[in-house]
Design an enzyme around this catalytic site. Structure first.
Site, PDB file in Angstrom:
ATOM      1  N   TYR A 148      -9.787  -3.075   9.666  1.00 17.76           N
ATOM      2  CA  TYR A 148      -8.336  -3.275   9.679  1.00 17.76           C
ATOM      3  C   TYR A 148      -7.890  -3.830  11.021  1.00 17.76           C
ATOM      4  O   TYR A 148      -8.239  -3.286  12.075  1.00 17.76           O
ATOM      5  CB  TYR A 148      -7.606  -1.941   9.444  1.00 17.76           C
ATOM      6  CG  TYR A 148      -7.637  -1.504   8.009  1.00 17.76           C
ATOM      7  CD1 TYR A 148      -6.612  -1.850   7.138  1.00 17.76           C
ATOM      8  CD2 TYR A 148      -8.700  -0.770   7.505  1.00 17.76           C
ATOM      9  CE1 TYR A 148      -6.641  -1.474   5.793  1.00 17.76           C
ATOM     10  CE2 TYR A 148      -8.749  -0.380   6.173  1.00 17.76           C
ATOM     11  CZ  TYR A 148      -7.711  -0.739   5.329  1.00 17.76           C
ATOM     12  OH  TYR A 148      -7.743  -0.369   4.004  1.00 17.76           O
ATOM     13  N   GLY A 157     -10.934  -9.937  13.231  1.00 21.15           N
ATOM     14  CA  GLY A 157     -11.652  -9.413  12.057  1.00 21.15           C
ATOM     15  C   GLY A 157     -13.093  -9.905  12.080  1.00 21.15           C
ATOM     16  O   GLY A 157     -14.027  -9.145  11.825  1.00 21.15           O
ATOM     17  N   LYS A 158     -13.268 -11.178  12.428  1.00 17.61           N
ATOM     18  CA  LYS A 158     -14.615 -11.764  12.512  1.00 17.61           C
ATOM     19  C   LYS A 158     -15.437 -11.064  13.602  1.00 17.61           C
ATOM     20  O   LYS A 158     -16.619 -10.791  13.423  1.00 17.61           O
ATOM     21  CB  LYS A 158     -14.486 -13.254  12.818  1.00 17.61           C
ATOM     22  CG  LYS A 158     -15.739 -14.037  12.632  1.00 17.61           C
ATOM     23  CD  LYS A 158     -15.419 -15.518  12.838  1.00 17.61           C
ATOM     24  CE  LYS A 158     -16.603 -16.393  12.642  1.00 17.61           C
ATOM     25  NZ  LYS A 158     -16.231 -17.812  12.729  1.00 17.61           N
ATOM     26  N   ASN A 165      -6.253  -7.327  -3.335  1.00 16.19           N
ATOM     27  CA  ASN A 165      -6.183  -7.649  -1.902  1.00 16.19           C
ATOM     28  C   ASN A 165      -6.819  -9.033  -1.660  1.00 16.19           C
ATOM     29  O   ASN A 165      -7.906  -9.166  -1.079  1.00 16.19           O
ATOM     30  CB  ASN A 165      -6.869  -6.553  -1.082  1.00 16.19           C
ATOM     31  CG  ASN A 165      -6.585  -6.673   0.402  1.00 16.19           C
ATOM     32  OD1 ASN A 165      -5.988  -7.657   0.860  1.00 16.19           O
ATOM     33  ND2 ASN A 165      -7.031  -5.695   1.170  1.00 16.19           N
ATOM     34  N   TYR A 194     -13.591 -11.991   3.299  1.00 18.77           N
ATOM     35  CA  TYR A 194     -14.992 -11.587   3.069  1.00 18.77           C
ATOM     36  C   TYR A 194     -15.827 -12.760   2.548  1.00 18.77           C
ATOM     37  O   TYR A 194     -16.983 -12.923   2.936  1.00 18.77           O
ATOM     38  CB  TYR A 194     -15.069 -10.412   2.092  1.00 18.77           C
ATOM     39  CG  TYR A 194     -14.456  -9.139   2.627  1.00 18.77           C
ATOM     40  CD1 TYR A 194     -14.730  -8.713   3.917  1.00 18.77           C
ATOM     41  CD2 TYR A 194     -13.606  -8.365   1.849  1.00 18.77           C
ATOM     42  CE1 TYR A 194     -14.162  -7.555   4.413  1.00 18.77           C
ATOM     43  CE2 TYR A 194     -13.036  -7.201   2.332  1.00 18.77           C
ATOM     44  CZ  TYR A 194     -13.318  -6.797   3.622  1.00 18.77           C
ATOM     45  OH  TYR A 194     -12.765  -5.651   4.115  1.00 18.77           O
TER      46      TYR A 194
HETATM   47  C1  LIG Z   1      -8.815  -9.005   6.437  1.00 18.04           C
HETATM   48  C2  LIG Z   1      -8.774  -8.907   7.978  1.00 18.04           C
HETATM   49  C3  LIG Z   1      -9.714  -7.796   8.450  1.00 18.04           C
HETATM   50  C4  LIG Z   1      -9.255 -10.264   8.545  1.00 18.04           C
HETATM   51  O1  LIG Z   1      -9.176 -10.210   9.953  1.00 18.04           O
HETATM   52  P1  LIG Z   1      -8.443 -11.345  10.794  1.00 18.04           P
HETATM   53  O2  LIG Z   1      -8.570 -10.996  12.222  1.00 18.04           O
HETATM   54  O3  LIG Z   1      -7.064 -11.534  10.264  1.00 18.04           O
HETATM   55  O4  LIG Z   1      -9.304 -12.646  10.411  1.00 18.04           O
HETATM   56  P2  LIG Z   1     -10.014 -13.664  11.436  1.00 18.04           P
HETATM   57  O5  LIG Z   1      -8.959 -14.314  12.263  1.00 18.04           O
HETATM   58  O6  LIG Z   1     -11.122 -12.990  12.165  1.00 18.04           O
HETATM   59  O7  LIG Z   1     -10.602 -14.732  10.419  1.00 18.04           O
HETATM   60  C5  LIG Z   1     -11.988 -15.031  10.330  1.00 18.04           C
HETATM   61  C6  LIG Z   1     -12.166 -16.182   9.354  1.00 18.04           C
HETATM   62  O8  LIG Z   1     -11.690 -15.791   8.062  1.00 18.04           O
HETATM   63  C7  LIG Z   1     -10.641 -16.676   7.645  1.00 18.04           C
HETATM   64  N1  LIG Z   1      -9.583 -15.875   7.003  1.00 18.04           N
HETATM   65  C8  LIG Z   1      -9.001 -14.753   7.474  1.00 18.04           C
HETATM   66  N2  LIG Z   1      -8.060 -14.331   6.614  1.00 18.04           N
HETATM   67  C9  LIG Z   1      -8.063 -15.215   5.599  1.00 18.04           C
HETATM   68  C10 LIG Z   1      -7.302 -15.350   4.414  1.00 18.04           C
HETATM   69  N3  LIG Z   1      -6.336 -14.485   4.109  1.00 18.04           N
HETATM   70  N4  LIG Z   1      -7.550 -16.390   3.582  1.00 18.04           N
HETATM   71  C11 LIG Z   1      -8.517 -17.299   3.871  1.00 18.04           C
HETATM   72  N5  LIG Z   1      -9.283 -17.229   5.000  1.00 18.04           N
HETATM   73  C12 LIG Z   1      -9.043 -16.204   5.843  1.00 18.04           C
HETATM   74  C13 LIG Z   1     -10.100 -17.310   8.907  1.00 18.04           C
HETATM   75  O9  LIG Z   1      -9.515 -18.551   8.646  1.00 18.04           O
HETATM   76  C14 LIG Z   1     -11.338 -17.396   9.766  1.00 18.04           C
HETATM   77  O10 LIG Z   1     -12.075 -18.546   9.388  1.00 18.04           O
HETATM   78  P3  LIG Z   1     -12.938 -19.373  10.483  1.00 18.04           P
HETATM   79  O11 LIG Z   1     -14.048 -18.430  10.937  1.00 18.04           O
HETATM   80  O12 LIG Z   1     -13.433 -20.555   9.736  1.00 18.04           O
HETATM   81  O13 LIG Z   1     -11.997 -19.716  11.596  1.00 18.04           O
HETATM   82  C15 LIG Z   1      -7.341  -8.655   8.501  1.00 18.04           C
HETATM   83  O14 LIG Z   1      -6.493  -9.705   8.113  1.00 18.04           O
HETATM   84  C16 LIG Z   1      -6.744  -7.347   8.034  1.00 18.04           C
HETATM   85  O15 LIG Z   1      -6.933  -6.325   8.682  1.00 18.04           O
HETATM   86  N6  LIG Z   1      -6.005  -7.346   6.920  1.00 18.04           N
HETATM   87  C17 LIG Z   1      -5.285  -6.172   6.457  1.00 18.04           C
HETATM   88  C18 LIG Z   1      -6.197  -5.019   6.152  1.00 18.04           C
HETATM   89  C19 LIG Z   1      -7.189  -5.276   5.062  1.00 18.04           C
HETATM   90  O16 LIG Z   1      -6.870  -5.803   3.998  1.00 18.04           O
HETATM   91  N7  LIG Z   1      -8.419  -4.844   5.336  1.00 18.04           N
HETATM   92  C20 LIG Z   1      -9.484  -4.913   4.380  1.00 18.04           C
HETATM   93  C21 LIG Z   1      -9.412  -3.750   3.483  1.00 18.04           C
HETATM   94  S1  LIG Z   1     -10.742  -3.776   2.321  1.00 18.04           S
END
Ligand SMILES: CC(C)(COP(=O)(O)OP(=O)(O)OC[C@H]1O[C@@H](n2cnc3c(N)ncnc32)[C@H](O)[C@@H]1OP(=O)(O)O)[C@@H](O)C(=O)NCCC(=O)NCCS
Length: 174
Positions: free
Chosen positions: A97, A108-109, A135, A142
């Site tokens: 998260y 997140g990455k 979600n 993922y």
């Molecule tokens: C899902 C989550 C962990 C992703 O983390 P983040 O820091 O926002 O994502 P990042 O910036 O690290 O993105 C990494 C890659 O994924 C891609 N990405 C991230 N969110 C995306 C989305 N919604 N749709 C498409 N691509 C996405 C980014 O473009 C990036 O691509 P790149 O490596 O080619 O540049 C975060 O958005 C989050 O905490 N969401 C809410 C909580 C949640 O749903 N957690 C999972 C519960 S199962």
């Protein structure tokens, strides 16, 4: 810009509780009833429950700090701590998260890479997780990280049965 990942200890319980509730709420409140949200938050993140999870030797929690501010967290499980019987060759990402204001900055990455590092260090062959079928943002994230859907299981949000997709990333050929 500095990004630091540090393992949580029992001293971090309050901060962990705070960020767990905040991020869960922000992620799911618009698609779930207030009653089901309340029931889930109280069950999953009460002090006793988090104390138990923090002291489980088969689970690890990590905080990610962005410019010294707490911006998110990761929970991984191995062996019997996994939510499904996936065996000793798997590592589960149970929670990943990032707070809303820090999303889409690569954090997140960073946490996912930490999970990969742990899995490789522990000689695991795959990483898996459960994600709510609605979600879509997380599912897309993922997929970007190389996960594919390998199954589904049911999950209770309060009294509502919901479907979680099981997604897996295999990185060592059997
Ligand atoms: C899902 C989550 C962990 C992703 O983390 P983040 O820091 O926002 O994502 P990042 O910036 O690290 O993105 C990494 C890659 O994924 C891609 N990405 C991230 N969110 C995306 C989305 N919604 N749709 C498409 N691509 C996405 C980014 O473009 C990036 O691509 P790149 O490596 O080619 O540049 C975060 O958005 C989050 O905490 N969401 C809410 C909580 C949640 O749903 N957690 C999972 C519960 S199962």
């Amino acid at each position: 810009m500095t990004v630091i990942i540090k393992e949580c200890t029992r001293e971090d319980l309050r901060q962990l509780q705070q960020i767990s509730v905040e991020t869960f709420n922000d992620t799911f409140k618009d698609q779930n009833s207030p009653e089901n949200m309340k029931a889930y938050l109280e069950k999953a993140f009460n002090t006793k429950q988090l104390e138990k999870e923090l002291s489980n030797i088969s689970s690890e929690f990590y905080f990610i700090l962005f410019n010294e501010e707490l911006a998110g967290y990761l929970k991984v499980n191995r062996n019997d701590a996994q939510c499904e019987k996936m065996g000793d060759e798997s590592l589960e990402i149970e929670r990943i998260y990032i707070s809303s204001k820090y999303q889409r900055k690569g954090l997140g990455k960073n946490l996912f890479n930490k999970a990969m590092e742990i899995a490789i260090r522990q000689n695991k062959k795959k990483i898996w997780l459960g994600v709510w079928e609605k979600n879509v943002d997380a599912i897309n994230f993922y997929k970007k990280m190389g996960f594919v859907q390998t199954g589904a299981h049911s999950f209770y949000m309060g009294d509502e049965e919901q479907i979680d997709f099981i997604m897996t990333k295999t990185f060592i050929e059997p």
